[in-house]
Design an enzyme around this catalytic site. Structure first.
Site, PDB file in Angstrom:
ATOM      1  N   TYR A  37      53.725  49.576  45.967  1.00 33.23           N
ATOM      2  CA  TYR A  37      55.091  49.145  45.658  1.00 33.23           C
ATOM      3  C   TYR A  37      56.076  49.941  46.506  1.00 33.23           C
ATOM      4  O   TYR A  37      55.742  51.047  46.968  1.00 33.23           O
ATOM      5  CB  TYR A  37      55.362  49.339  44.156  1.00 33.23           C
ATOM      6  N   ASP A  41      49.876  37.889  38.958  1.00 32.69           N
ATOM      7  CA  ASP A  41      49.763  36.907  37.868  1.00 32.69           C
ATOM      8  C   ASP A  41      48.961  35.692  38.346  1.00 32.69           C
ATOM      9  O   ASP A  41      47.989  35.272  37.709  1.00 32.69           O
ATOM     10  CB  ASP A  41      51.155  36.451  37.405  1.00 32.69           C
ATOM     11  N   GLU A  63      47.269  44.931  39.286  1.00 38.05           N
ATOM     12  CA  GLU A  63      46.072  44.741  38.451  1.00 38.05           C
ATOM     13  C   GLU A  63      44.881  44.205  39.249  1.00 38.05           C
ATOM     14  O   GLU A  63      43.795  44.761  39.211  1.00 38.05           O
ATOM     15  CB  GLU A  63      46.410  43.767  37.309  1.00 38.05           C
ATOM     16  N   GLN A  95      42.495  36.120  49.389  1.00 41.46           N
ATOM     17  CA  GLN A  95      41.855  37.036  48.424  1.00 41.46           C
ATOM     18  C   GLN A  95      40.449  37.426  48.879  1.00 41.46           C
ATOM     19  O   GLN A  95      40.041  38.584  48.780  1.00 41.46           O
ATOM     20  CB  GLN A  95      41.738  36.347  47.060  1.00 41.46           C
TER      21      GLN A  95
END
Ligand code: TRH
Length: 380
Positions: free
Chosen positions: A200, A19, A279, A261
């Site tokens: 995950y 997010d 995502e 990042q």
């Protein structure tokens, strides 16, 4: 947009990194490529600080890479609505503070209100992209903006200079060596298939490690800190630590630090195959132009498997990549990863060509920030 236009972006971190990572990426692109004065409100600066160097998670307001970054208490916390943006982006339906909504409603020309949705390759998103919804009680309209893989969607986040930076990095031995130093591992064996692993906890990690260690070809796998901790600890007997690669059979496994990042992009560019999730890393792996195995965010009633199938259908629209698709399905719980891996390993060369062609086809699409700016201009 008028060149000095100010946008507010609100982001609430539900879990993990995506997010905040996506909201940040959008804000940075708007500021650096579209002349937008981007103000980003995030309710967990500590999360974003893991991805972006220079952020001080204790500071209420700071300017980083052209973005005004603000701590936010979330939609329910008291909020002093100051000057409103020309556009307000609500990331992933996080909710806007009531005082901000009231200020919007009281304004003669309220901001254009965008709800940035989650990415999906499913076709229904094209029908919903750009739709508007009236607020139930205030005179306000919200537009739904869907990222996606087709021109009928909002597109994908991509920096203008991304491919130039990627290709320059790949051609620069010094930069590549600096990355491995930062990752605290020596440059991997060029004969091995180099894999990055980000997934995950539900992913069948141990079965894959078994397949790699007992396989025919050498695999060097780098795993970011905090990823698959329990599975790796069990599989190695707790022997995996940063700077101390673990070898079993044909597999060399190295724990690497969770990097920024931008450095993570470099890691994706360096590997032959990237296991990614959620995502943002999913999209970044596509820009790397290398085969990727996506671990979709697990959802109730297996909705994530529909998303995976929709993606794999699109991914194979211009050619077969069935070996990769079988492994991706197994990785997400439908099939046997050990049975699926050898075919991927054997087809690595053709899967790489396929991945390059896929990236090239996506690169022709307008990027998400540009689409969003155009969309907002059309609503002025
Ligand atoms: O972290 P994610 O799982 O994030 C999310 C959340 O689960 C969210 O709730 C969900 O809605 C969304 O996915 C779809 O995966 P994602 O999206 O790939 O985000 C990871 C971010 O972390 C991405 O910006 C890349 C970054 N990253 C680094 O900066 N350094 C690293 O070393 C690694 C491994 C990742």
């Amino acid at each position: 947009m008028p060149s000095s236009s100010h946008w507010d972006i609100f982001c609430s971190v539900v879990d993990n990194f995506g997010d905040a990572g996506i909201a940040w990426r959008l804000a940075r692109i708007l500021a650096s490529e579209h002349g937008v004065r981007a103000r980003l409100y995030v309710d967990s600066l500590a999360t974003l600080a893991r991805l972006v160097p220079g952020i001080d998670a204790a500071r209420e307001r700071q300017r980083i890479e052209g973005v005004e970054l603000c701590a936010w208490g979330g939609p329910a916390a008291p909020f002093a609505a100051g000057d409103l943006g020309a556009v307000v982006v609500e990331a992933f339906g996080c909710g806007l503070p009531p005082s901000y909504l009231a200020a919007m409603a009281a304004h003669s020309k309220p901001p254009i209100w965008i709800n940035l949705e989650y990415l999906s390759a499913e076709t229904w998103i094209e029908d919903c992209h750009g739709l508007e919804s009236r607020h139930p009680s205030l005179p306000l309209t919200r537009y739904f903006f869907f990222p996606g893989f087709t021109p009928a969607s909002g597109g994908l986040l991509r920096e203008r200079d991304l491919f130039a930076r990627r290709d320059a990095f790949r051609g620069d031995a010094v930069a590549r060596a600096a990355l491995w130093r930062a990752l605290e591992v020596s440059a991997p064996d060029p004969e091995a298939t180099l894999v990055s692993l980000f997934c995950y906890p539900v992913a069948p990690v141990q079965a894959l490690l078994d397949a790699w260690s007992g396989g025919e070809t050498r695999v060097a796998c780098v795993v970011s800190e905090g990823v698959a901790e329990a599975a790796l600890e069990q599989w190695t007997g707790g022997a995996l630590a940063r700077g101390h690669p673990y070898t079993r059979g044909k597999l060399m496994l190295a724990r690497v630090p969770f990097v920024s990042q931008d450095d993570y992009d470099q890691l994706l560019w360096s590997c032959d195959i990237n296991f990614v999730r959620g995502e943002d890393s999913f999209v970044r792996a596509q820009w790397a132009g290398r085969p990727l195995i996506w671990n979709a965010y697990p959802q109730a009633e297996d909705a994530h498997r529909l998303k995976l199938d929709a993606f794999l259908d699109r991914y194979q629209s211009n050619g077969d990549a069935s070996e990769l698709a079988a492994l991706a399905r197994a990785w997400n719980g439908s099939g046997d990863v050990a049975a699926a891996w050898p075919a991927v390993s054997r087809s690595c060369r053709s899967l790489k060509a396929h991945a390059r062609a896929w990236t090239d086809s996506l690169a022709h699409m307008t990027d998400l920030a540009t689409s969003l700016v155009k969309f907002c201009l059309s609503k002025l």
